[in-house]
Design a protein around this motif. Structure first.
Motif, PDB file in Angstrom:
ATOM      1  N   GLU A   1     -12.718 -11.328  -5.690  1.00  0.00           N
ATOM      2  CA  GLU A   1     -12.230 -12.623  -5.240  1.00  0.00           C
ATOM      3  C   GLU A   1     -11.075 -13.150  -6.084  1.00  0.00           C
ATOM      4  O   GLU A   1     -10.242 -13.928  -5.624  1.00  0.00           O
ATOM      5  CB  GLU A   1     -13.382 -13.635  -5.243  1.00  0.00           C
ATOM      6  CG  GLU A   1     -14.450 -13.330  -4.209  1.00  0.00           C
ATOM      7  CD  GLU A   1     -15.547 -14.379  -4.197  1.00  0.00           C
ATOM      8  OE1 GLU A   1     -15.433 -15.329  -5.007  1.00  0.00           O
ATOM      9  OE2 GLU A   1     -16.490 -14.244  -3.397  1.00  0.00           O
ATOM     10  N   ASP A   2     -11.022 -12.730  -7.355  1.00  0.00           N
ATOM     11  CA  ASP A   2      -9.970 -13.235  -8.242  1.00  0.00           C
ATOM     12  C   ASP A   2      -8.667 -12.434  -8.162  1.00  0.00           C
ATOM     13  O   ASP A   2      -7.731 -12.659  -8.925  1.00  0.00           O
ATOM     14  CB  ASP A   2     -10.458 -13.257  -9.690  1.00  0.00           C
ATOM     15  CG  ASP A   2     -10.843 -11.872 -10.188  1.00  0.00           C
ATOM     16  OD1 ASP A   2     -11.005 -10.972  -9.326  1.00  0.00           O
ATOM     17  OD2 ASP A   2     -10.986 -11.676 -11.411  1.00  0.00           O
ATOM     18  N   TYR A   3      -8.625 -11.425  -7.233  1.00  0.00           N
ATOM     19  CA  TYR A   3      -7.405 -10.615  -7.087  1.00  0.00           C
ATOM     20  C   TYR A   3      -6.560 -11.135  -5.932  1.00  0.00           C
ATOM     21  O   TYR A   3      -7.064 -11.364  -4.829  1.00  0.00           O
ATOM     22  CB  TYR A   3      -7.751  -9.149  -6.827  1.00  0.00           C
ATOM     23  CG  TYR A   3      -6.560  -8.314  -6.403  1.00  0.00           C
ATOM     24  CD1 TYR A   3      -5.591  -7.919  -7.318  1.00  0.00           C
ATOM     25  CD2 TYR A   3      -6.382  -7.970  -5.057  1.00  0.00           C
ATOM     26  CE1 TYR A   3      -4.488  -7.174  -6.924  1.00  0.00           C
ATOM     27  CE2 TYR A   3      -5.276  -7.220  -4.645  1.00  0.00           C
ATOM     28  CZ  TYR A   3      -4.344  -6.832  -5.585  1.00  0.00           C
ATOM     29  OH  TYR A   3      -3.245  -6.113  -5.191  1.00  0.00           O
ATOM     30  N   THR A   4      -5.271 -11.322  -6.235  1.00  0.00           N
ATOM     31  CA  THR A   4      -4.308 -11.713  -5.201  1.00  0.00           C
ATOM     32  C   THR A   4      -3.110 -10.781  -5.274  1.00  0.00           C
ATOM     33  O   THR A   4      -2.514 -10.610  -6.347  1.00  0.00           O
ATOM     34  CB  THR A   4      -3.827 -13.162  -5.403  1.00  0.00           C
ATOM     35  OG1 THR A   4      -4.956 -14.042  -5.378  1.00  0.00           O
ATOM     36  CG2 THR A   4      -2.844 -13.560  -4.307  1.00  0.00           C
ATOM     37  N   ARG A   5      -2.774 -10.197  -4.153  1.00  0.00           N
ATOM     38  CA  ARG A   5      -1.633  -9.278  -4.133  1.00  0.00           C
ATOM     39  C   ARG A   5      -0.333 -10.077  -4.156  1.00  0.00           C
ATOM     40  O   ARG A   5      -0.138 -10.986  -3.355  1.00  0.00           O
ATOM     41  CB  ARG A   5      -1.680  -8.404  -2.881  1.00  0.00           C
ATOM     42  CG  ARG A   5      -0.551  -7.404  -2.815  1.00  0.00           C
ATOM     43  CD  ARG A   5      -0.675  -6.522  -1.590  1.00  0.00           C
ATOM     44  NE  ARG A   5       0.416  -5.572  -1.501  1.00  0.00           N
ATOM     45  CZ  ARG A   5       0.552  -4.684  -0.534  1.00  0.00           C
ATOM     46  NH1 ARG A   5      -0.345  -4.638   0.448  1.00  0.00           N
ATOM     47  NH2 ARG A   5       1.577  -3.849  -0.525  1.00  0.00           N
ATOM     48  N   HIS A   6       0.546  -9.718  -5.090  1.00  0.00           N
ATOM     49  CA  HIS A   6       1.814 -10.420  -5.217  1.00  0.00           C
ATOM     50  C   HIS A   6       2.855  -9.822  -4.269  1.00  0.00           C
ATOM     51  O   HIS A   6       2.877  -8.603  -4.050  1.00  0.00           O
ATOM     52  CB  HIS A   6       2.336 -10.335  -6.662  1.00  0.00           C
ATOM     53  CG  HIS A   6       1.407 -10.957  -7.653  1.00  0.00           C
ATOM     54  ND1 HIS A   6       1.240 -12.317  -7.772  1.00  0.00           N
ATOM     55  CD2 HIS A   6       0.573 -10.406  -8.582  1.00  0.00           C
ATOM     56  CE1 HIS A   6       0.370 -12.584  -8.716  1.00  0.00           C
ATOM     57  NE2 HIS A   6      -0.066 -11.436  -9.226  1.00  0.00           N
ATOM     58  N   PRO A   7       3.708 -10.639  -3.698  1.00  0.00           N
ATOM     59  CA  PRO A   7       4.737 -10.113  -2.780  1.00  0.00           C
ATOM     60  C   PRO A   7       5.758  -9.246  -3.523  1.00  0.00           C
ATOM     61  O   PRO A   7       6.057  -9.481  -4.700  1.00  0.00           O
ATOM     62  CB  PRO A   7       5.387 -11.380  -2.225  1.00  0.00           C
ATOM     63  CG  PRO A   7       5.129 -12.425  -3.259  1.00  0.00           C
ATOM     64  CD  PRO A   7       3.786 -12.098  -3.851  1.00  0.00           C
ATOM     65  N   VAL A   8       6.282  -8.247  -2.843  1.00  0.00           N
ATOM     66  CA  VAL A   8       7.289  -7.358  -3.413  1.00  0.00           C
ATOM     67  C   VAL A   8       8.668  -7.970  -3.188  1.00  0.00           C
ATOM     68  O   VAL A   8       8.975  -8.401  -2.068  1.00  0.00           O
ATOM     69  CB  VAL A   8       7.217  -5.960  -2.754  1.00  0.00           C
ATOM     70  CG1 VAL A   8       8.317  -5.059  -3.303  1.00  0.00           C
ATOM     71  CG2 VAL A   8       5.851  -5.338  -2.976  1.00  0.00           C
ATOM     72  N   PRO A   9       9.514  -8.020  -4.221  1.00  0.00           N
ATOM     73  CA  PRO A   9      10.865  -8.574  -4.028  1.00  0.00           C
ATOM     74  C   PRO A   9      11.628  -7.804  -2.958  1.00  0.00           C
ATOM     75  O   PRO A   9      11.653  -6.566  -2.946  1.00  0.00           O
ATOM     76  CB  PRO A   9      11.511  -8.398  -5.406  1.00  0.00           C
ATOM     77  CG  PRO A   9      10.369  -8.284  -6.357  1.00  0.00           C
ATOM     78  CD  PRO A   9       9.261  -7.612  -5.608  1.00  0.00           C
ATOM     79  N   ALA A  10      12.236  -8.528  -2.055  1.00  0.00           N
ATOM     80  CA  ALA A  10      12.973  -7.887  -0.963  1.00  0.00           C
ATOM     81  C   ALA A  10      14.119  -7.025  -1.472  1.00  0.00           C
ATOM     82  O   ALA A  10      14.522  -6.056  -0.815  1.00  0.00           O
ATOM     83  CB  ALA A  10      13.503  -8.961  -0.007  1.00  0.00           C
ATOM     84  N   SER A  11      14.627  -7.338  -2.648  1.00  0.00           N
ATOM     85  CA  SER A  11      15.790  -6.612  -3.173  1.00  0.00           C
ATOM     86  C   SER A  11      15.491  -5.166  -3.533  1.00  0.00           C
ATOM     87  O   SER A  11      16.417  -4.366  -3.680  1.00  0.00           O
ATOM     88  CB  SER A  11      16.333  -7.333  -4.410  1.00  0.00           C
ATOM     89  OG  SER A  11      15.345  -7.404  -5.424  1.00  0.00           O
TER      90      SER A  11
END
Length: 304
Positions: A287-297
Protein backbone atom coordinates in the motif's frame (compact mmCIF):
# COMPACT_ATOMS: atom_id res chain seq x y z
CA UNK A 1 27.00 -19.85 -65.66
CA UNK A 2 25.98 -17.04 -68.01
CA UNK A 3 25.83 -13.39 -66.92
CA UNK A 4 22.02 -13.52 -66.95
CA UNK A 5 21.97 -16.69 -64.87
CA UNK A 6 24.46 -15.19 -62.44
CA UNK A 7 22.37 -12.03 -62.01
CA UNK A 8 19.26 -14.14 -61.41
CA UNK A 9 21.17 -16.25 -58.90
CA UNK A 10 22.41 -13.18 -57.00
CA UNK A 11 18.90 -11.70 -56.88
CA UNK A 12 17.52 -15.02 -55.67
CA UNK A 13 20.18 -15.19 -52.93
CA UNK A 14 19.38 -11.64 -51.88
CA UNK A 15 15.64 -12.30 -51.75
CA UNK A 16 16.21 -15.58 -49.92
CA UNK A 17 18.31 -14.02 -47.18
CA UNK A 18 15.74 -11.30 -46.50
CA UNK A 19 12.80 -13.69 -46.60
CA UNK A 20 14.62 -15.98 -44.20
CA UNK A 21 14.98 -13.26 -41.59
CA UNK A 22 11.30 -12.44 -41.97
CA UNK A 23 10.26 -16.06 -41.68
CA UNK A 24 12.42 -16.60 -38.60
CA UNK A 25 10.50 -13.79 -36.94
CA UNK A 26 7.17 -15.28 -38.02
CA UNK A 27 8.16 -18.69 -36.66
CA UNK A 28 8.58 -17.23 -33.17
CA UNK A 29 4.88 -16.31 -33.18
CA UNK A 30 3.58 -19.62 -34.47
CA UNK A 31 2.44 -22.47 -32.19
CA UNK A 32 4.96 -25.22 -31.62
CA UNK A 33 2.48 -27.87 -32.74
CA UNK A 34 2.48 -26.44 -36.27
CA UNK A 35 6.26 -26.63 -36.56
CA UNK A 36 7.15 -30.06 -35.20
CA UNK A 37 6.34 -33.54 -36.33
CA UNK A 38 6.44 -33.51 -40.13
CA UNK A 39 9.12 -35.29 -42.15
CA UNK A 40 11.45 -33.60 -44.60
CA UNK A 41 10.18 -33.64 -48.20
CA UNK A 42 11.82 -33.23 -51.57
CA UNK A 43 11.19 -29.75 -52.96
CA UNK A 44 12.93 -27.13 -55.01
CA UNK A 45 14.79 -24.34 -53.17
CA UNK A 46 12.34 -21.68 -54.41
CA UNK A 47 9.22 -23.68 -53.58
CA UNK A 48 7.22 -22.18 -50.67
CA UNK A 49 6.66 -25.69 -49.37
CA UNK A 50 10.42 -26.18 -49.31
CA UNK A 51 10.75 -23.07 -47.18
CA UNK A 52 8.10 -24.29 -44.76
CA UNK A 53 9.74 -27.70 -44.56
CA UNK A 54 13.16 -26.16 -43.93
CA UNK A 55 11.94 -23.94 -41.11
CA UNK A 56 9.84 -26.71 -39.60
CA UNK A 57 12.85 -29.03 -39.50
CA UNK A 58 15.18 -26.27 -38.28
CA UNK A 59 12.81 -25.53 -35.41
CA UNK A 60 12.61 -29.22 -34.50
CA UNK A 61 16.41 -29.51 -34.47
CA UNK A 62 16.74 -26.35 -32.42
CA UNK A 63 14.34 -27.84 -29.88
CA UNK A 64 16.69 -30.82 -29.68
CA UNK A 65 19.63 -28.45 -29.20
CA UNK A 66 17.85 -27.01 -26.16
CA UNK A 67 17.58 -30.55 -24.76
CA UNK A 68 21.27 -31.07 -25.51
CA UNK A 69 22.10 -27.84 -23.70
CA UNK A 70 20.18 -28.98 -20.60
CA UNK A 71 22.00 -32.32 -20.68
CA UNK A 72 25.40 -30.61 -20.98
CA UNK A 73 24.64 -28.41 -17.97
CA UNK A 74 23.19 -31.32 -15.96
CA UNK A 75 26.11 -33.66 -16.60
CA UNK A 76 28.91 -31.07 -16.61
CA UNK A 77 29.94 -32.14 -20.09
CA UNK A 78 32.49 -29.98 -21.94
CA UNK A 79 32.32 -29.55 -25.71
CA UNK A 80 34.48 -27.75 -28.28
CA UNK A 81 33.17 -27.52 -31.84
CA UNK A 82 35.43 -26.21 -34.59
CA UNK A 83 33.98 -24.75 -37.79
CA UNK A 84 36.41 -24.51 -40.68
CA UNK A 85 36.04 -24.04 -44.41
CA UNK A 86 36.64 -21.61 -47.22
CA UNK A 87 35.41 -18.04 -47.03
CA UNK A 88 31.64 -17.87 -47.70
CA UNK A 89 31.24 -21.60 -47.03
CA UNK A 90 28.40 -20.99 -44.57
CA UNK A 91 30.13 -21.45 -41.21
CA UNK A 92 28.59 -18.33 -39.72
CA UNK A 93 25.12 -19.32 -40.88
CA UNK A 94 25.12 -22.67 -39.12
CA UNK A 95 26.69 -21.19 -35.99
CA UNK A 96 23.90 -18.61 -35.90
CA UNK A 97 21.22 -21.31 -36.15
CA UNK A 98 22.87 -23.45 -33.47
CA UNK A 99 23.16 -20.64 -30.94
CA UNK A 100 19.94 -18.84 -31.84
CA UNK A 101 17.78 -20.36 -29.10
CA UNK A 102 20.47 -21.38 -26.61
CA UNK A 103 21.69 -19.71 -23.45
CA UNK A 104 24.80 -17.65 -24.32
CA UNK A 105 26.18 -18.44 -20.86
CA UNK A 106 26.18 -22.12 -21.78
CA UNK A 107 26.86 -22.03 -25.52
CA UNK A 108 29.18 -19.27 -26.67
CA UNK A 109 31.08 -18.44 -29.85
CA UNK A 110 34.81 -17.76 -30.03
CA UNK A 111 35.76 -15.82 -33.16
CA UNK A 112 39.30 -14.61 -32.59
CA UNK A 113 40.79 -11.77 -34.63
CA UNK A 114 44.28 -11.87 -36.11
CA UNK A 115 46.91 -12.19 -33.35
CA UNK A 116 48.44 -8.98 -32.03
CA UNK A 117 52.18 -8.43 -31.62
CA UNK A 118 52.23 -9.92 -28.14
CA UNK A 119 50.21 -12.98 -29.13
CA UNK A 120 52.55 -13.67 -32.03
CA UNK A 121 55.32 -14.31 -29.49
CA UNK A 122 53.23 -16.74 -27.41
CA UNK A 123 52.92 -20.48 -27.76
CA UNK A 124 50.69 -20.79 -30.81
CA UNK A 125 47.76 -22.44 -28.97
CA UNK A 126 47.93 -20.14 -25.95
CA UNK A 127 45.33 -17.60 -27.03
CA UNK A 128 42.83 -20.36 -27.79
CA UNK A 129 43.20 -22.05 -24.41
CA UNK A 130 41.50 -19.23 -22.51
CA UNK A 131 38.33 -19.83 -24.55
CA UNK A 132 38.06 -23.54 -23.75
CA UNK A 133 34.91 -24.65 -21.88
CA UNK A 134 34.46 -25.34 -18.21
CA UNK A 135 32.00 -27.99 -17.01
CA UNK A 136 28.55 -27.53 -18.50
CA UNK A 137 29.69 -25.35 -21.41
CA UNK A 138 29.79 -25.56 -25.20
CA UNK A 139 32.23 -23.42 -27.18
CA UNK A 140 31.90 -22.96 -30.94
CA UNK A 141 35.07 -21.77 -32.66
CA UNK A 142 34.31 -19.75 -35.80
CA UNK A 143 37.68 -20.63 -37.26
CA UNK A 144 40.23 -22.02 -34.86
CA UNK A 145 43.85 -23.01 -34.39
CA UNK A 146 43.61 -24.50 -37.89
CA UNK A 147 44.23 -21.01 -39.25
CA UNK A 148 47.87 -22.02 -39.28
CA UNK A 149 47.17 -24.92 -41.64
CA UNK A 150 45.07 -22.73 -43.93
CA UNK A 151 45.28 -18.97 -44.27
CA UNK A 152 48.66 -18.63 -42.52
CA UNK A 153 50.20 -21.25 -44.78
CA UNK A 154 48.70 -19.93 -48.01
CA UNK A 155 49.40 -16.26 -47.23
CA UNK A 156 52.90 -16.98 -45.90
CA UNK A 157 52.09 -15.67 -42.42
CA UNK A 158 54.09 -18.49 -40.85
CA UNK A 159 57.42 -20.12 -41.61
CA UNK A 160 57.88 -23.66 -42.85
CA UNK A 161 59.22 -24.58 -39.41
CA UNK A 162 56.15 -23.16 -37.65
CA UNK A 163 53.90 -24.96 -40.11
CA UNK A 164 55.54 -28.33 -39.48
CA UNK A 165 55.60 -27.74 -35.73
CA UNK A 166 51.86 -27.14 -35.86
CA UNK A 167 51.28 -30.55 -37.42
CA UNK A 168 53.54 -32.19 -34.84
CA UNK A 169 51.73 -30.47 -31.98
CA UNK A 170 48.04 -30.31 -32.89
CA UNK A 171 47.28 -34.06 -32.62
CA UNK A 172 48.79 -34.17 -29.14
CA UNK A 173 47.10 -30.90 -28.18
CA UNK A 174 43.70 -32.28 -29.15
CA UNK A 175 44.36 -35.63 -27.48
CA UNK A 176 45.28 -33.72 -24.34
CA UNK A 177 41.97 -31.85 -24.50
CA UNK A 178 40.08 -35.12 -24.89
CA UNK A 179 41.96 -36.74 -22.00
CA UNK A 180 41.01 -33.76 -19.84
CA UNK A 181 37.33 -34.43 -20.53
CA UNK A 182 36.69 -32.00 -23.40
CA UNK A 183 34.90 -33.45 -26.42
CA UNK A 184 36.37 -32.07 -29.65
CA UNK A 185 34.20 -32.04 -32.80
CA UNK A 186 35.65 -30.67 -36.07
CA UNK A 187 33.62 -29.64 -39.13
CA UNK A 188 34.90 -28.65 -42.56
CA UNK A 189 32.34 -26.89 -44.78
CA UNK A 190 32.97 -27.79 -48.40
CA UNK A 191 31.76 -25.67 -51.34
CA UNK A 192 32.59 -25.72 -55.03
CA UNK A 193 34.64 -23.17 -56.94
CA UNK A 194 31.54 -21.94 -58.76
CA UNK A 195 29.50 -21.65 -55.57
CA UNK A 196 32.11 -19.54 -53.78
CA UNK A 197 32.34 -17.31 -56.86
CA UNK A 198 28.58 -16.73 -56.80
CA UNK A 199 28.52 -16.07 -53.05
CA UNK A 200 31.35 -13.57 -53.24
CA UNK A 201 29.55 -11.68 -56.01
CA UNK A 202 26.42 -11.74 -53.89
CA UNK A 203 28.31 -10.12 -51.03
CA UNK A 204 29.80 -7.49 -53.31
CA UNK A 205 26.38 -6.39 -54.57
CA UNK A 206 24.51 -6.71 -51.27
CA UNK A 207 25.15 -3.54 -49.20
CA UNK A 208 24.19 -5.40 -46.02
CA UNK A 209 26.81 -8.08 -46.61
CA UNK A 210 29.74 -6.10 -47.97
CA UNK A 211 31.25 -5.96 -44.50
CA UNK A 212 31.80 -9.72 -44.76
CA UNK A 213 34.36 -9.20 -47.54
CA UNK A 214 37.91 -8.34 -46.59
CA UNK A 215 41.03 -7.98 -48.75
CA UNK A 216 42.05 -11.40 -47.37
CA UNK A 217 38.81 -12.92 -48.66
CA UNK A 218 39.40 -11.53 -52.13
CA UNK A 219 42.96 -12.82 -52.14
CA UNK A 220 41.75 -16.25 -51.02
CA UNK A 221 39.52 -16.32 -54.09
CA UNK A 222 42.55 -15.85 -56.33
CA UNK A 223 44.44 -18.61 -54.51
CA UNK A 224 41.69 -21.23 -54.67
CA UNK A 225 44.03 -24.04 -55.68
CA UNK A 226 46.57 -23.23 -52.96
CA UNK A 227 43.80 -23.38 -50.37
CA UNK A 228 42.65 -26.71 -51.80
CA UNK A 229 46.12 -28.17 -51.40
CA UNK A 230 46.43 -26.80 -47.86
CA UNK A 231 43.03 -28.24 -46.95
CA UNK A 232 43.92 -31.68 -48.26
CA UNK A 233 47.17 -31.74 -46.27
CA UNK A 234 45.38 -30.53 -43.14
CA UNK A 235 42.68 -33.18 -43.31
CA UNK A 236 45.22 -35.92 -43.95
CA UNK A 237 47.56 -34.97 -41.11
CA UNK A 238 45.05 -34.01 -38.40
CA UNK A 239 42.26 -36.55 -38.82
CA UNK A 240 42.73 -38.50 -35.59
CA UNK A 241 40.55 -41.04 -33.82
CA UNK A 242 40.10 -38.86 -30.74
CA UNK A 243 39.04 -35.82 -32.82
CA UNK A 244 38.14 -36.77 -36.39
CA UNK A 245 37.15 -34.36 -39.14
CA UNK A 246 33.59 -34.31 -40.45
CA UNK A 247 32.97 -32.84 -43.91
CA UNK A 248 29.71 -30.97 -44.54
CA UNK A 249 28.59 -30.62 -48.17
CA UNK A 250 27.67 -26.93 -48.15
CA UNK A 251 26.72 -25.88 -51.68
CA UNK A 252 23.11 -25.81 -50.45
CA UNK A 253 23.11 -23.58 -47.36
CA UNK A 254 19.87 -24.82 -45.86
CA UNK A 255 20.68 -28.50 -46.27
CA UNK A 256 24.16 -27.91 -44.86
CA UNK A 257 22.73 -26.27 -41.74
CA UNK A 258 20.24 -29.05 -41.12
CA UNK A 259 22.74 -31.82 -41.84
CA UNK A 260 25.37 -30.28 -39.57
CA UNK A 261 22.99 -29.77 -36.65
CA UNK A 262 21.55 -33.26 -37.09
CA UNK A 263 25.04 -34.74 -37.05
CA UNK A 264 26.11 -32.64 -34.06
CA UNK A 265 23.17 -33.96 -32.05
CA UNK A 266 24.23 -37.51 -32.89
CA UNK A 267 27.69 -36.96 -31.40
CA UNK A 268 26.50 -36.85 -27.77
CA UNK A 269 24.34 -39.33 -25.81
CA UNK A 270 22.07 -36.58 -24.53
CA UNK A 271 18.64 -37.19 -23.10
CA UNK A 272 15.86 -34.92 -22.01
CA UNK A 273 16.34 -33.64 -18.48
CA UNK A 274 13.11 -33.47 -16.51
CA UNK A 275 12.72 -30.17 -14.69
CA UNK A 276 10.29 -29.49 -11.85
CA UNK A 277 7.16 -27.60 -12.89
CA UNK A 278 7.55 -23.84 -12.92
CA UNK A 279 5.01 -21.89 -10.90
CA UNK A 280 4.81 -18.17 -11.38
CA UNK A 281 4.71 -16.49 -7.95
CA UNK A 282 2.03 -13.99 -7.10
CA UNK A 283 3.12 -10.39 -7.45
CA UNK A 284 3.43 -8.67 -4.10
CA UNK A 285 1.57 -5.42 -3.64
CA UNK A 286 2.29 -2.84 -0.94
CA UNK A 287 0.00 0.00 0.00
CA UNK A 288 2.91 2.37 0.63
CA UNK A 289 4.28 1.94 -2.94
CA UNK A 290 3.45 4.51 -5.60
CA UNK A 291 4.83 4.30 -9.10
CA UNK A 292 6.44 7.57 -10.17
CA UNK A 293 5.80 8.90 -13.69
CA UNK A 294 8.63 8.62 -16.23
CA UNK A 295 9.88 11.96 -17.63
CA UNK A 296 8.63 12.38 -21.17
CA UNK A 297 12.06 13.61 -22.25
CA UNK A 298 13.61 10.14 -21.91
CA UNK A 299 10.91 8.14 -23.69
CA UNK A 300 11.88 6.77 -27.09
CA UNK A 301 9.61 8.27 -29.77
CA UNK A 302 7.00 5.81 -31.04
CA UNK A 303 7.72 6.19 -34.74
CA UNK A 304 6.16 2.81 -35.59
Amino acid sequence: MTESELLNRMQSELDDSYFEELELELIDDRPVSSLIGEDMQEATPTDPESRRTYFRELFRLQAELVKLQDWVVHTGHKVVILFEGRDAAGKGGVIKRITQRLNPRVCRVAALPAPNNRERTQWYFQRYVSHLPAAGEIVLFDRSWYNRAGVERVMNFCTDEQYEEFFRTVPEFERMLVRSGIQVIKYWFSISDEEQHARFLGRIYDPLKQWKLSPMDLESRRRWEEYTKAKEIMLERTHIEEAPWWLVQANDKKKARLNCIHHLLSQMPYEEIVHPPIALPQRERHEDYTRHPVPASIIVPEVY
